[in-house]
Design an enzyme around this catalytic site. Structure first.
Site, PDB file in Angstrom:
ATOM      1  N   SER A  59       0.821  -1.226   0.000  1.00  0.00           N
ATOM      2  CA  SER A  59       0.000   0.000   0.000  1.00  0.00           C
ATOM      3  C   SER A  59       0.843   1.259   0.000  1.00  0.00           C
ATOM      4  CB  SER A  59      -0.871   0.079   1.264  1.00  0.00           C
ATOM      5  OG  SER A  59      -1.707  -1.014   1.354  1.00  0.00           O
ATOM      6  N   HIS A  64      -4.292   0.351  -4.510  1.00  0.00           N
ATOM      7  CA  HIS A  64      -3.475  -0.796  -4.889  1.00  0.00           C
ATOM      8  C   HIS A  64      -3.651  -1.033  -6.398  1.00  0.00           C
ATOM      9  CE1 HIS A  64      -3.034  -2.698  -0.733  1.00  0.00           C
ATOM     10  NE2 HIS A  64      -3.959  -1.791  -0.524  1.00  0.00           N
ATOM     11  N   GLU A  85      -9.897 -10.018   0.045  1.00  0.00           N
ATOM     12  CA  GLU A  85     -10.674  -9.638  -1.136  1.00  0.00           C
ATOM     13  C   GLU A  85     -11.547 -10.790  -1.630  1.00  0.00           C
ATOM     14  OE1 GLU A  85      -8.435  -7.002  -4.072  1.00  0.00           O
ATOM     15  OE2 GLU A  85      -6.817  -7.841  -2.871  1.00  0.00           O
ATOM     16  N   ALA A  97       2.249  -2.296   4.381  1.00  0.00           N
ATOM     17  CA  ALA A  97       1.877  -1.340   5.425  1.00  0.00           C
ATOM     18  C   ALA A  97       1.299  -2.166   6.562  1.00  0.00           C
ATOM     19  CB  ALA A  97       0.832  -0.375   4.880  1.00  0.00           C
ATOM     20  N   MET A 123      -2.306  -7.668   6.833  1.00  0.00           N
ATOM     21  CA  MET A 123      -3.216  -8.583   6.121  1.00  0.00           C
ATOM     22  C   MET A 123      -2.602  -9.141   4.838  1.00  0.00           C
ATOM     23  SD  MET A 123      -6.571  -6.182   6.486  1.00  0.00           S
ATOM     24  CE  MET A 123      -6.865  -5.228   7.977  1.00  0.00           C
ATOM     25  N   SER A 124      -1.273  -9.181   4.778  1.00  0.00           N
ATOM     26  CA  SER A 124      -0.656  -9.678   3.533  1.00  0.00           C
ATOM     27  C   SER A 124       0.656 -10.387   3.844  1.00  0.00           C
ATOM     28  CB  SER A 124      -0.393  -8.493   2.593  1.00  0.00           C
ATOM     29  OG  SER A 124       0.627  -7.659   3.121  1.00  0.00           O
ATOM     30  N   ASN A 159       0.272   2.850  11.469  1.00  0.00           N
ATOM     31  CA  ASN A 159      -0.564   3.257  12.613  1.00  0.00           C
ATOM     32  C   ASN A 159      -0.146   2.429  13.817  1.00  0.00           C
ATOM     33  OD1 ASN A 159      -2.583   0.798  12.863  1.00  0.00           O
ATOM     34  ND2 ASN A 159      -2.371   1.296  10.692  1.00  0.00           N
ATOM     35  N   HIS A 197      -8.055   3.507   6.837  1.00  0.00           N
ATOM     36  CA  HIS A 197      -7.330   3.286   5.586  1.00  0.00           C
ATOM     37  C   HIS A 197      -6.627   4.550   5.097  1.00  0.00           C
ATOM     38  CE1 HIS A 197      -6.243   0.906   2.180  1.00  0.00           C
ATOM     39  NE2 HIS A 197      -6.819   1.722   1.319  1.00  0.00           N
TER      40      HIS A 197
HETATM   41  N1  ADE Z   1      -2.395  -2.528   7.814  1.00  0.00           N
HETATM   42  C1  ADE Z   1      -2.096  -1.305   8.258  1.00  0.00           C
HETATM   43  N2  ADE Z   1      -2.433  -1.169   9.535  1.00  0.00           N
HETATM   44  C2  ADE Z   1      -2.971  -2.344   9.916  1.00  0.00           C
HETATM   45  C3  ADE Z   1      -3.500  -2.823  11.121  1.00  0.00           C
HETATM   46  N3  ADE Z   1      -3.573  -2.069  12.193  1.00  0.00           N
HETATM   47  N4  ADE Z   1      -3.936  -4.092  11.146  1.00  0.00           N
HETATM   48  C4  ADE Z   1      -3.870  -4.853  10.073  1.00  0.00           C
HETATM   49  N5  ADE Z   1      -3.411  -4.460   8.912  1.00  0.00           N
HETATM   50  C5  ADE Z   1      -2.946  -3.211   8.825  1.00  0.00           C
END
Ligand code: ADE
Length: 317
Positions: free
Chosen positions: A38, A71, A98, A125, A231-232, A255, A289
Site C-alpha cells: 500500500s 493498490h 478480497e 503497510a 493482512m498480507s 498506525n 485506511h
Molecule cells: N495494515 C495497516 N495497519 C494495519 C492494522 N492495524 N492491522 C492490520 N493491517 C494493517
C-alpha cells in the site's frame, strides 16, 4: 475453498510464458522481484524510462484482479539504480480478504519463480504493536505468526506441487539473515540512522482482515510476540520459501495498534465521561485506511532508498 488448484503449475507456466513473450532481451532475466505494498509503489518512478515494460494485471492471463483502492495492479519490468539492475516489480497485490483463494494470493510469487527470480523483497503497510515503534518506522521482518495458517488456511494446503518444492518445507529461517545484514548496512550507509525514523527487526502477525483488530485482539497478538500486524505478505513468503526463493520483507508502520483496554469500566465511570472525553476516547488510535495511505507516502522515499541500496549491494556480488 482454500485448496490449491491441481493445475497451479500449468497455469503459472502459461502465465510466465506470456510475460516472457512481452519482455525485450534486456529485461528477460531479472533475479530480484519487489512486491510493493500500500502506497509503496513509488519505486516504479525510479526505474529507467527505457527499456521498461508495464503489464496491467487485468491483461495477464490467470492473474488475480486487485480490488483495493490505492493498490493499482501492474507487473513492471525495468532497470534500476546506477548499475541498471534488472528487476520485476509487483505493484499491487491480491489479498485474502478480497475473496481470493490462497492459491491466487500467491500466484504471482510462483510466476516469479518460473521467470527465474531468486530473491524477493516484500513490502507492506502494517499496524505497530510493539510499544517502541512509531508511525513511519520501518520493520525488517525476522519471523512471522501465521494465524490463519496454523488453523489450516494455508497456501500450501492441498496436493504438494513437487515442481516448486517439498511437502513439508521448513520455515524456521525463512527471513534471510544475509539479506537482513545487508539491510542494516544499507540503512547506515545511507545515513538513515541519523534521522528520526528508525529501522527495527520484528515479527509480523498475519491476520485475514478486512476489519482492523479490536483492542483485545491487539493485546493478544502482542502477548503472542508480534511486533506488527497486517493482512498480507505471509502467504507470499511461504510460497516463495517453498520454491527456495530468498526472502526479505519490510513493514512500514502506518498506525499504532490500540493496546489499552479502553473504557470497560463499570457503569459509573462510563456515565461520568463528558461528551468530549467520549469522542477523544473513540478516535484515539483507531486504524483507518486514509491514515495508512498517508504514512505510506511520507516514509516511502526512505524505504525506496533502502531497497535500491540493497539492490546495488547485491549487484556488486
Ligand atoms: N495494515 C495497516 N495497519 C494495519 C492494522 N492495524 N492491522 C492490520 N493491517 C494493517
Amino acid at each position: 475453498d482454500t485448496l490449491a488448484a491441481p493445475n497451479a503449475y500449468a497455469r503459472a507456466s502459461e502465465t510466465a510464458a506470456y510475460v516472457r513473450s512481452k519482455l525485450p532481451e534486456a529485461l528477460q532475466k531479472p533475479k530480484v522481484a519487489i512486491v510493493c505494498g500500500s502506497g509503496l509503489g513509488g519505486l516504479v518512478e525510479t526505474i529507467e524510462a527505457e527499456p521498461k515494460v508495464e503489464l496491467a494485471y487485468s491483461t495477464i492471463p490467470n492473474f488475480p484482479q486487485s480490488t483495493v483502492q490505492g493498490h493499482a495492479g501492474n507487473f513492471v519490468f525495468g532497470l534500476i539504480g546506477p548499475q541498471k539492475t534488472p528487476v520485476a516489480l509487483l505493484v499491487g497485490r491480491a489479498h485474502f480478504y478480497e475473496g481470493h483463494t490462497m492459491d491466487l494470493v500467491t500466484f504471482a510469487t510462483r510466476v516469479c519463480k518460473l521467470l527465474g527470480i531468486e530473491t524477493m523483497i516484500v513490502t507492506n503497510a502494517a499496524g505497530g504493536l510493539n510499544e517502541n515503534y512509531e508511525v513511519g518506522d520501518i520493520v525488517c521482518l525476522n519471523d512471522h505468526l501465521n494465524l490463519a495458517g496454523l488453523v489450516g488456511i494455508h497456501p500450501l494446503r492441498g496436493p504438494n506441487i513437487d515442481e516448486f518444492g517439498v511437502r513439508f518445507p521448513p520455515l524456521s529461517d525463512a527471513y534471510d539473515l544475509d539479506l537482513r545484514r545487508r539491510t542494516h548496512k544499507a540503512w547506515k550507509k545511507l545515513g538513515l540512522d541519523q534521522q528520526k525514523r528508525r529501522l527495527h527487526e520484528g515479527i509480523y502477525a498475519f491476520v485475514g482482515g478486512p476489519s482492523y483488530e479490536t483492542r483485545a485482539e491487539c493485546r493478544m497478538l502482542r502477548i503472542l510476540g508480534a511486533d506488527v500486524v497486517g493482512m498480507s505478505t505471509v502467504p507470499e513468503i511461504i510460497v516463495a520459501r517453498h520454491a527456495a526463493i530468498r526472502v526479505l520483507a519490510f513493514s512500514l508502520v502506518t498506525n499504532k495498534a490500540v493496546l489499552d483496554a479502553g473504557s470497560r469500566g463499570n457503569d459509573d465511570t462510563i456515565q461520568a465521561m463528558s461528551k468530549t472525553e467520549l469522542d477523544e476516547h473513540l478516535n484515539k488510535g483507531k486504524a483507518n485506511h486514509q491514515e495508512v495511505l498517508e504514512a505510506g507516502r511520507e516514509a516511502a522515499k526512505d524505504m525506496q532508498g533502502l531497497v535500491k541500496q540493497i539492490l546495488s549491494d547485491l549487484h556488486e556480488d
